[in-house]
Scaffold this motif. Structure first.
Motif, PDB file in Angstrom:
ATOM      1  N   SER A   1       0.777  -1.232   0.000  1.00  8.21           N
ATOM      2  CA  SER A   1       0.000   0.000   0.000  1.00  8.21           C
ATOM      3  C   SER A   1       0.809   1.283   0.000  1.00  8.21           C
ATOM      4  N   LEU A   2       2.125   1.197   0.334  1.00 11.96           N
ATOM      5  CA  LEU A   2       2.902   2.442   0.375  1.00 11.96           C
ATOM      6  C   LEU A   2       3.070   3.029  -1.016  1.00 11.96           C
ATOM      7  N   ALA A   3       2.957   4.321  -1.137  1.00  9.66           N
ATOM      8  CA  ALA A   3       3.174   5.002  -2.422  1.00  9.66           C
ATOM      9  C   ALA A   3       4.613   5.478  -2.494  1.00  9.66           C
ATOM     10  N   LEU A   4       5.247   5.248  -3.645  1.00 11.29           N
ATOM     11  CA  LEU A   4       6.624   5.699  -3.836  1.00 11.29           C
ATOM     12  C   LEU A   4       6.628   7.193  -4.091  1.00 11.29           C
ATOM     13  N   THR A   5       7.413   7.920  -3.312  1.00  8.71           N
ATOM     14  CA  THR A   5       7.499   9.365  -3.476  1.00  8.71           C
ATOM     15  C   THR A   5       8.930   9.760  -3.725  1.00  8.71           C
ATOM     16  N   SER A   6       9.125  10.704  -4.579  1.00 12.57           N
ATOM     17  CA  SER A   6      10.473  11.204  -4.841  1.00 12.57           C
ATOM     18  C   SER A   6      10.791  12.304  -3.854  1.00 12.57           C
ATOM     19  N   GLY A   7      11.914  12.163  -3.143  1.00  9.85           N
ATOM     20  CA  GLY A   7      12.284  13.171  -2.175  1.00  9.85           C
ATOM     21  C   GLY A   7      12.663  14.488  -2.830  1.00  9.85           C
ATOM     22  N   GLY A   8      13.228  14.433  -4.043  1.00  7.58           N
ATOM     23  CA  GLY A   8      13.614  15.648  -4.732  1.00  7.58           C
ATOM     24  C   GLY A   8      14.659  16.414  -3.948  1.00  7.58           C
ATOM     25  N   PRO A   9      14.962  17.608  -4.367  1.00  6.96           N
ATOM     26  CA  PRO A   9      15.970  18.422  -3.679  1.00  6.96           C
ATOM     27  C   PRO A   9      15.658  18.638  -2.212  1.00  6.96           C
ATOM     28  N   GLU A  10      14.344  18.811  -1.889  1.00  6.07           N
ATOM     29  CA  GLU A  10      13.990  19.036  -0.493  1.00  6.07           C
ATOM     30  C   GLU A  10      14.309  17.815   0.352  1.00  6.07           C
ATOM     31  N   GLY A  11      14.004  16.606  -0.191  1.00  7.33           N
ATOM     32  CA  GLY A  11      14.261  15.386   0.555  1.00  7.33           C
ATOM     33  C   GLY A  11      15.736  15.099   0.702  1.00  7.33           C
ATOM     34  N   GLN A  12      16.556  15.607  -0.231  1.00  4.88           N
ATOM     35  CA  GLN A  12      17.977  15.327  -0.190  1.00  4.88           C
ATOM     36  C   GLN A  12      18.754  16.334   0.656  1.00  4.88           C
ATOM     37  N   SER A  13      18.119  17.439   1.019  1.00  4.12           N
ATOM     38  CA  SER A  13      18.854  18.523   1.653  1.00  4.12           C
ATOM     39  C   SER A  13      19.426  18.140   3.011  1.00  4.12           C
ATOM     40  N   GLU A  14      18.852  17.149   3.672  1.00  2.58           N
ATOM     41  CA  GLU A  14      19.326  16.754   4.988  1.00  2.58           C
ATOM     42  C   GLU A  14      20.539  15.839   4.913  1.00  2.58           C
ATOM     43  N   VAL A  15      20.833  15.319   3.740  1.00  2.00           N
ATOM     44  CA  VAL A  15      21.948  14.397   3.566  1.00  2.00           C
ATOM     45  C   VAL A  15      22.962  15.045   2.634  1.00  2.00           C
ATOM     46  N   SER A  16      24.222  14.998   3.022  1.00  4.10           N
ATOM     47  CA  SER A  16      25.251  15.665   2.227  1.00  4.10           C
ATOM     48  C   SER A  16      25.662  14.844   1.018  1.00  4.10           C
ATOM     49  N   ASP A  17      26.010  15.535  -0.052  1.00  6.33           N
ATOM     50  CA  ASP A  17      26.665  14.931  -1.227  1.00  6.33           C
ATOM     51  C   ASP A  17      25.913  13.730  -1.782  1.00  6.33           C
ATOM     52  N   VAL A  18      24.655  13.908  -2.107  1.00  4.52           N
ATOM     53  CA  VAL A  18      23.868  12.823  -2.695  1.00  4.52           C
ATOM     54  C   VAL A  18      24.146  12.750  -4.188  1.00  4.52           C
ATOM     55  N   GLU A  19      24.518  11.562  -4.660  1.00  5.93           N
ATOM     56  CA  GLU A  19      24.714  11.295  -6.087  1.00  5.93           C
ATOM     57  C   GLU A  19      23.712  10.220  -6.473  1.00  5.93           C
ATOM     58  N   ALA A  20      22.649  10.602  -7.178  1.00  6.79           N
ATOM     59  CA  ALA A  20      21.578   9.671  -7.520  1.00  6.79           C
ATOM     60  C   ALA A  20      21.567   9.411  -9.030  1.00  6.79           C
ATOM     61  N   ARG A  21      21.320   8.161  -9.403  1.00  8.51           N
ATOM     62  CA  ARG A  21      21.235   7.756 -10.808  1.00  8.51           C
ATOM     63  C   ARG A  21      19.951   6.940 -11.007  1.00  8.51           C
ATOM     64  N   PRO A  22      18.786   7.580 -10.848  1.00  6.48           N
ATOM     65  CA  PRO A  22      17.524   6.830 -10.900  1.00  6.48           C
ATOM     66  C   PRO A  22      17.206   6.222 -12.261  1.00  6.48           C
ATOM     67  N   ASP A  23      17.963   6.599 -13.294  1.00 10.15           N
ATOM     68  CA  ASP A  23      17.743   6.045 -14.624  1.00 10.15           C
ATOM     69  C   ASP A  23      18.764   4.971 -14.985  1.00 10.15           C
ATOM     70  N   GLN A  24      19.605   4.559 -14.026  1.00 10.68           N
ATOM     71  CA  GLN A  24      20.677   3.605 -14.326  1.00 10.68           C
ATOM     72  C   GLN A  24      20.564   2.343 -13.476  1.00 10.68           C
ATOM     73  N   SER A  25      20.467   1.192 -14.129  1.00 10.92           N
ATOM     74  CA  SER A  25      20.451  -0.097 -13.440  1.00 10.92           C
ATOM     75  C   SER A  25      20.997  -1.172 -14.384  1.00 10.92           C
ATOM     76  N   PRO A  26      22.215  -1.665 -14.118  1.00  7.46           N
ATOM     77  CA  PRO A  26      23.111  -1.277 -13.032  1.00  7.46           C
ATOM     78  C   PRO A  26      23.688   0.113 -13.265  1.00  7.46           C
ATOM     79  N   PRO A  27      24.178   0.764 -12.214  1.00 12.19           N
ATOM     80  CA  PRO A  27      24.687   2.125 -12.365  1.00 12.19           C
ATOM     81  C   PRO A  27      25.974   2.164 -13.176  1.00 12.19           C
ATOM     82  N   ARG A  28      26.102   3.226 -13.952  1.00 11.72           N
ATOM     83  CA  ARG A  28      27.333   3.467 -14.716  1.00 11.72           C
ATOM     84  C   ARG A  28      28.172   4.558 -14.068  1.00 11.72           C
TER      85      ARG A  28
END
Length: 396
Positions: free
Chosen positions: A42-69
């Motif tokens: 039942s949980l809905a997937l939500t994108s944290g976006g810039p606001e969700g990432q602001s609490e964590v330093s140096d986030v490098e996300a590749r949501p379009d890569q699997s496996p990551p390049r």
């Protein structure tokens, strides 16, 4: 369809025991599927976006890569490497459940495929310890992540099948084996039962438990001290379905531990190989093994779905083992900081029991909110396939 594994009688008196082949990863996946079938999604997937990432330093996300390049990272940790598994059949009828590694190259800032048989990356992500392909081997390479070249070799007298850096990066524990710990041998056969009336099943090569002990190696000097700690062939560990029984470092780097295979729990040793009479912690019973937060207060727990049909995992008090919080995700993998974790999570809108629970991606989640930030693309919705990648996390 029920699968039953039986031990195949041997005609010789070899000291090697036959091992029924049951991949623990498959068992864990099936357990998640069974729970999901009961509780739904039942949980809905939500994108944290810039606001969700602001609490964590140096986030490098590749949501379009699997496996990551390109690099995936958040806070104090990064995916330093990832690997896939491939069954490689040998001319003599044996086989190897081999890992095919992709290692982060700091110069190109990309993951690049390698021919190494095993590797581990030191904290700081400047050096990797590497083993050549045909395990076990009698030398360990120290490879620069900037140049991709081995700077020097550490030679040992016994065959090494796995290595791990200590938390401070100054030592290695190298687990030694008589046979390839990922090997499947026709003279150690197992029989896979498929539930048919005749009950004969299919005979297949099986693993051998051949661990002999471990080296503790000083990285700077190359000095290696060996401790004999052979596999217990007369225990229920023979039912684990794997020949790999590597030693791992404790969080403080003072002790080593091995996952018990005969029952839940761990055995602890000092660096000289002496068994430590430590009281068993409740968190020792969790598999996959727990990962403690940087401040030492919390630890990763297991799948905790069940309330309102949620796909969540538990976060535990590291001292008591009691549940402290739940966060979105099927499996917690690493701590980005004291309040954020990296996890595998399926897309709840497609997480159908028996189908979509294996379609998961790396996500960043927090203890204080339910925001979910995708870090990688999705793996295929299959439990096991060639190319299904597994990340390796290293403190950077």
């Amino acid at each position: 369809m029920a699968i039953k594994l039986e031990q195949v009688p041997r005609s010789d008196d070899s000291t090697e025991r036959e091992q029924p082949s049951l991949l623990r990863r498959r068992s864990r996946s099936l357990a998640v599927a069974a729970v999901a079938a009961v509780i739904g999604v039942s949980l809905a997937l939500t994108s944290g976006g810039p606001e969700g990432q602001s609490e964590v330093s140096d986030v490098e996300a590749r949501p379009d890569q699997s496996p990551p390049r390109e690099l995936i990272a958040a806070g104090q940790v990064a995916v330093s490497a990832h690997y896939t598994r491939k069954l490689v059949r040998q001319p003599d009828g044996d086989a190897v459940n081999a890992r095919e590694w992709s290692l982060y190259n700091a110069a190109t800032k990309r993951y690049e495929k390698t021919d190494w048989g095993w590797l581990d990356v030191a904290p700081g992500m400047k050096t990797a310890a590497v083993l050549e392909g045909d395990l076990p081997v009698k030398r360990i390479g120290l490879l620069s992540l900037s140049t991709g070249k081995v700077q020097r070799w550490i030679k040992v007298d016994k065959g090494v099948g796995g290595v791990q850096f200590s938390p401070d990066g100054e030592r290695l524990v190298a687990t030694t084996y008589g046979h390839n710990p990922d090997g499947l041998f026709k003279d150690a056969p197992v029989r896979v039962q498929d539930g048919s009336e005749d009950g004969d099943g299919q005979e297949m090569p099986g693993p051998k438990q051949s661990r002999t002990g471990f080296y503790v190696i000083d990285v700077d000097s190359g000095r290696a001290a060996f401790s004999e700690r052979p596999a217990k062939k007369d225990s229920l560990a023979a039912m684990a379905g794997t020949g790999r029984q590597d030693f791992s470092w404790s969080r403080d780097g003072e002790t080593l531990w091995e996952q018990r295979l005969d029952r839940p729990g761990r055995n602890y040793y000092d660096v000289d190989g002496k068994l430590k009479s430590l009281p068993q912690q409740k968190t020792d019973l969790i598999f996959p093994p727990v990962i403690t937060s940087p401040d030492g207060k919390l630890a990763t727990g297991g799948f905790a779905g069940g309330k309102d049909g949620q796909i969540v995992s538990a976060v535990l008090d590291a001292k008591t083992g009691k549940q402290s919080a739940v966060v979105p995700g099927q499996q917690l993998l690493a701590w980005a900081d004291d309040t954020h974790l990296i996890a595998w999570r399926c897309d709840p809108s497609q997480c159908e029991p028996g189908k979509g629970e294996f379609r998961n991606q790396l996500v960043l989640v927090g203890l204080d909110d339910d925001k979910v930030t995708p870090l990688s693309g999705f793996r295929k919705a299959q439990e096991d396939y060639v190319g299904r990648w597994t990340p390796v996390f290293t403190e950077r």
